[in-house]
Write an enzyme that holds these catalytic residues in place. Structure first.
Site, PDB file in Angstrom:
ATOM      1  N   HIS A   1       0.922  -1.249  -0.009  1.00 20.40           N
ATOM      2  CA  HIS A   1       0.049  -0.050  -0.128  1.00 20.40           C
ATOM      3  C   HIS A   1       0.968   1.153   0.080  1.00 20.40           C
ATOM      4  O   HIS A   1       0.339   2.310  -0.129  1.00 20.40           O
ATOM      5  CB  HIS A   1      -0.894  -0.126   1.197  1.00 20.40           C
ATOM      6  CG  HIS A   1      -0.381   0.382   2.326  1.00 20.40           C
ATOM      7  ND1 HIS A   1      -0.008  -0.581   3.402  1.00 20.40           N
ATOM      8  CD2 HIS A   1      -0.236   1.398   2.915  1.00 20.40           C
ATOM      9  CE1 HIS A   1       0.260   0.180   4.610  1.00 20.40           C
ATOM     10  NE2 HIS A   1       0.312   1.426   4.450  1.00 20.40           N
TER      11      HIS A   1
ATOM     12  N   VAL B   1      18.923   5.713   2.316  1.00 21.32           N
ATOM     13  CA  VAL B   1      19.686   4.773   3.248  1.00 21.32           C
ATOM     14  C   VAL B   1      20.777   5.359   4.116  1.00 21.32           C
ATOM     15  O   VAL B   1      21.343   6.413   3.595  1.00 21.32           O
ATOM     16  CB  VAL B   1      20.156   3.508   2.537  1.00 21.32           C
ATOM     17  CG1 VAL B   1      18.933   2.722   1.917  1.00 21.32           C
ATOM     18  CG2 VAL B   1      21.100   3.798   1.407  1.00 21.32           C
TER      19      VAL B   1
ATOM     20  N   ASP C   1       0.038  -7.592   2.227  1.00 27.51           N
ATOM     21  CA  ASP C   1       0.322  -6.325   2.069  1.00 27.51           C
ATOM     22  C   ASP C   1       1.778  -6.265   1.995  1.00 27.51           C
ATOM     23  O   ASP C   1       2.433  -5.908   2.893  1.00 27.51           O
ATOM     24  CB  ASP C   1      -0.174  -5.407   3.204  1.00 27.51           C
ATOM     25  CG  ASP C   1       0.179  -3.662   2.808  1.00 27.51           C
ATOM     26  OD1 ASP C   1       0.701  -3.504   1.780  1.00 27.51           O
ATOM     27  OD2 ASP C   1      -0.379  -3.089   3.756  1.00 27.51           O
TER      28      ASP C   1
ATOM     29  N   SER D   1       4.214   2.296   8.094  1.00 23.99           N
ATOM     30  CA  SER D   1       4.105   1.305   7.189  1.00 23.99           C
ATOM     31  C   SER D   1       5.375   0.959   6.415  1.00 23.99           C
ATOM     32  O   SER D   1       6.258   1.665   6.179  1.00 23.99           O
ATOM     33  CB  SER D   1       3.116   1.826   5.994  1.00 23.99           C
ATOM     34  OG  SER D   1       1.857   1.782   6.750  1.00 23.99           O
TER      35      SER D   1
END
Length: 252
Positions: free
Chosen positions: A66, A85, A115, A206
């Site tokens: 998502h 990073v 997901d 997320s």
């Protein structure tokens, strides 16, 4: 209510929709230096941090599906996606363009099932003490296991309900719970290939790595709107074959 936690959006229209449980609601966690979680990556859309990811190799990042689309399900254009990073600070880090991406087949934005997504970077990472891959786990974690998560997601709310967003990477320990715990909390079915854990996952977390013994066990997918309930992560063990097949496909 279960919601996806990709929103590290600071526009006022989104801030006003968040209602904390108390004036001083704090998710938890503490600052962690990047060399303690060198696999941590920041996924960016048009240069803005939207999600976390995990470094699997010099060219592969694992994140949540998502994280690759708008709230209406429209996919982001590949040339607007990049990965940063090697830095504890959210606004720093070495940035790499995303060249290709694969999300789990038939994944839909309104579900936490499957997901997960895999990204290939345009150029290989330079590995170091602050940029390093993480291995994939070989078993699903049992309830009671202690895991850790890292990310730049919301750490709490101000008195006006606006987000408190950290500049520096945050880390927290979580206890793996039974799926029944999450189902009872949300009064909604939870996919079998998920990990239920407490506490402290919130908007902007997320795609974050859920880690046990320096192995990737889960990819953070969703939480509730007040960030005061258990989080749902996609289990790496259950989708490991798909992850490896997708990495092979992207490498060809």
């Amino acid at each position: 209510m279960l919601i996806h936690s990709l929103l590290l959006l600071l526009a006022a229209q989104f801030l006003s929709a968040v209602v904390p449980t108390s004036e001083n609601h704090i998710v938890g966690g503490e600052r962690i230096e990047i060399d303690k979680a060198p696999w941590q990556a920041s996924l960016r859309h048009e240069g803005v941090h939207i999600c976390s990811g995990s470094i699997y190799s010099k060219t592969i990042i694992i994140t949540a599906a998502h994280c690759l689309c708008f709230e209406n399900g429209t996919k982001y254009r590949i040339n607007n996606l990049s990965v940063s990073v090697g830095s504890t600070a959210r606004s720093n880090g070495t940035v790499f363009q995303v060249q290709a991406k694969i999300s789990y087949p038939n994944y839909t934005i309104d579900s936490s099932e499957n997901d997960i997504a895999v990204l290939r970077l345009e150029k290989p990472l330079v590995l170091s003490d602050t940029v390093h891959p993480i291995a994939l786990v070989n078993k699903h974690p049992a309830p009671g296991t202690i895991a850790s998560a890292t990310g730049w997601g919301v750490t709490g709310f101000n008195s006006d309900s606006s987000f408190i967003v950290p500049e520096f990477l945050q880390g927290i320990n979580l206890e793996v719970l039974s799926l029944e715990y999450c189902e009872n909390f949300y009064e909604d079915p939870v996919p079998e290939n998920s990990i239920c854990a407490m506490p402290g996952i919130c908007d902007g977390d997320s795609g974050a790595p859920l880690v046990i013994d320096r192995e990737l066990v889960g990819v953070v997918s969703a939480s509730n709107s007040n960030c005061n309930g258990p989080s749902i992560s996609t289990s790496v063990f259950y989708l490991k074959d798909w992850i490896l097949q997708s990495i092979d496909a992207l490498s060809q």
